[in-house]
Design an enzyme around this catalytic site. Structure first.
Site, PDB file in Angstrom:
ATOM      1  N   LYS A   1       0.833  -1.210   0.000  1.00  0.00           N
ATOM      2  CA  LYS A   1       0.000   0.000   0.000  1.00  0.00           C
ATOM      3  C   LYS A   1       0.869   1.263   0.000  1.00  0.00           C
ATOM      4  CE  LYS A   1      -3.322  -2.924   0.357  1.00  0.00           C
ATOM      5  NZ  LYS A   1      -4.731  -3.142   0.195  1.00  0.00           N
ATOM      6  N   ASN A   2       0.252   2.429  -0.028  1.00  0.00           N
ATOM      7  CA  ASN A   2       1.029   3.676  -0.129  1.00  0.00           C
ATOM      8  C   ASN A   2       1.924   3.904   1.077  1.00  0.00           C
ATOM      9  OD1 ASN A   2      -1.008   3.762  -2.125  1.00  0.00           O
ATOM     10  ND2 ASN A   2      -0.664   5.958  -2.355  1.00  0.00           N
TER      11      ASN A   2
END
Ligand SMILES: *Cc1c(COP(=O)(O)O)cnc(C)c1O
Length: 359
Positions: free
Chosen positions: A179-180
């Protein structure tokens, strides 16, 4: 080989983990509290509650709102399975509404028709880092008395009309390595509602308000201080990570030929969890093989919409035709866009795609 995703773990994360290990407080402790406070600030809400994953964040949020058997929750079929499965875990039924083909997100114009007397909530999923068009969702929810539970697992720091993902309803985030930002495994719930925040904490910790007194059925969905230490260090880098993703996406969109590049609505900050293009004309799978052969990582998110998944069809009896989701599943291809890419990587990705599509 250019990987499709690569977590960037630096000295800050390593040192933070060592500090926790040396402190002797390993389970939920002061780092979890500090991480929650910092995450709430980033999102622009009053409360954040850390959990063991994005999936348990969604599950907890649904339970905290009292959603259960007999209830329906409206969501998109074009998402990771955890969005819909969390609704099943709560004992409720996912009701799927088709997507807007330009954004890959739920089409707000089709939600009204899906509302029944059993509908309790709408779960918009901000897919690939682009927020759902929230004004109509907020309006429908307000008018029909529905709860909004945002699946923001792919949109940390994303904005819609200058407001962050996770600040429109009860927000749920994943901190999985792709994920980011990451905490290795982990999740976060965001809310402005003190009552919901309190309910989430109780559900996370065995339904316990007072030590060893259990008011309800809870779970062990806690985050550890080891994970929170990684998450805190990553949160400090989130803005830079997202800027880098946005710049990489701009380069790709400016140079790719013969594909439909991702739409960025002017009122949104798209944080490009994935750079997902459409490859029309039945050429997607040929391009995918070509990229894999040349060592350019890529992926299909998602090859089967949830209403077509064997479990949903065979065990739950879903028999739906949602044309835009089904069409998207045959055309989408995601390219590397993560902050670990070099200029050379970006040039290689573009040249390798254009060999097939740029005729
Ligand atoms: C990653 C993800 C989840 C689940 O998060 P985990 O941390 O893997 O449990 C849920 N919804 C979406 C849209 C996701 O991308």
């Amino acid at each position: 080989m250019i990987p499709i995703a690569k977590p960037l773990i630096g000295e800050e994360e390593k040192q933070a983990v060592m500090e926790v290990l040396n402190s002797g407080i390993l389970a939920q402790g002061p780092r979890v509290a500090a991480f929650e406070e910092a995450f709430a600030r980033m999102t622009g809400v009053k409360y954040a509650i850390a959990t063991s994953s994005g999936t348990t964040a969604l599950h907890t949020a649904l339970l905290a709102h009292g959603i259960g058997p007999g209830d329906e929750v409206i969501t998109t079929p074009f998402t990771f399975i955890a969005s819909a499965n969390s609704i099943l875990y709560a004992g409720a039924r996912p009701v799927f509404v088709d997507i807007d083909p330009r954004t890959f997100n739920i089409d707000p114009g089709q939600i009204d028709a899906a509302i029944t007397p059993r509908t309790r909530a709408i779960m918009p999923v901000h897919l690939f880092g682009l927020m759902v068009d929230m004004d109509p969702i907020v309006e429908i929810a307000h008018k029909r008395g529905l709860i909004i539970i945002e699946d923001a697992c792919q949109s940390h720091g994303a904005e819609y009309k200058r407001r962050k993902a996770g600040s429109f309803g009860t927000g749920c985030f994943s901190l999985y390595p792709t994920k980011n930002m990451t905490s290795a495994e982990g999740g976060m719930i965001t809310t402005d509602d003190a009552g919901i925040a309190d309910r989430c904490k109780v559900i996370r910790q065995h339904g316990m308000r007072r030590q060893y007194y259990h008011d309800e059925l809870g779970f062990n969905f806690r985050m550890t201080d080891v994970h929170a230490a990684i998450g805190l260090a990553q949160l400090n880098k989130l803005a830079r990570f997202n800027e880098s993703r946005i710049a990489n996406a701009q380069y790709l969109s400016a140079h790719l030929c013969g594909v439909t590049t991702p739409l960025v609505p002017s009122d949104c900050e798209h944080v490009f969890h994935q750079y997902t293009m459409r490859v029309p004309g039945g050429r997607r799978d040929a391009l995918l093989s070509h990229l894999k052969e040349r060592g350019v990582g890529c992926g299909v998110y998602y090859p089967v919409p949830i209403h077509r998944q064997p479990f949903y069809v065979q065990q739950l009896g879903y028999d739906l035709h949602l044309p835009e989701s089904e069409q998207a599943a045959t055309e989408v291809l995601s390219l590397p866009v993560h902050p670990a890419l070099s200029q050379n990587d970006l040039e290689t990705i573009v040249a390798t795609v254009n060999e097939v599509t740029g005729a």
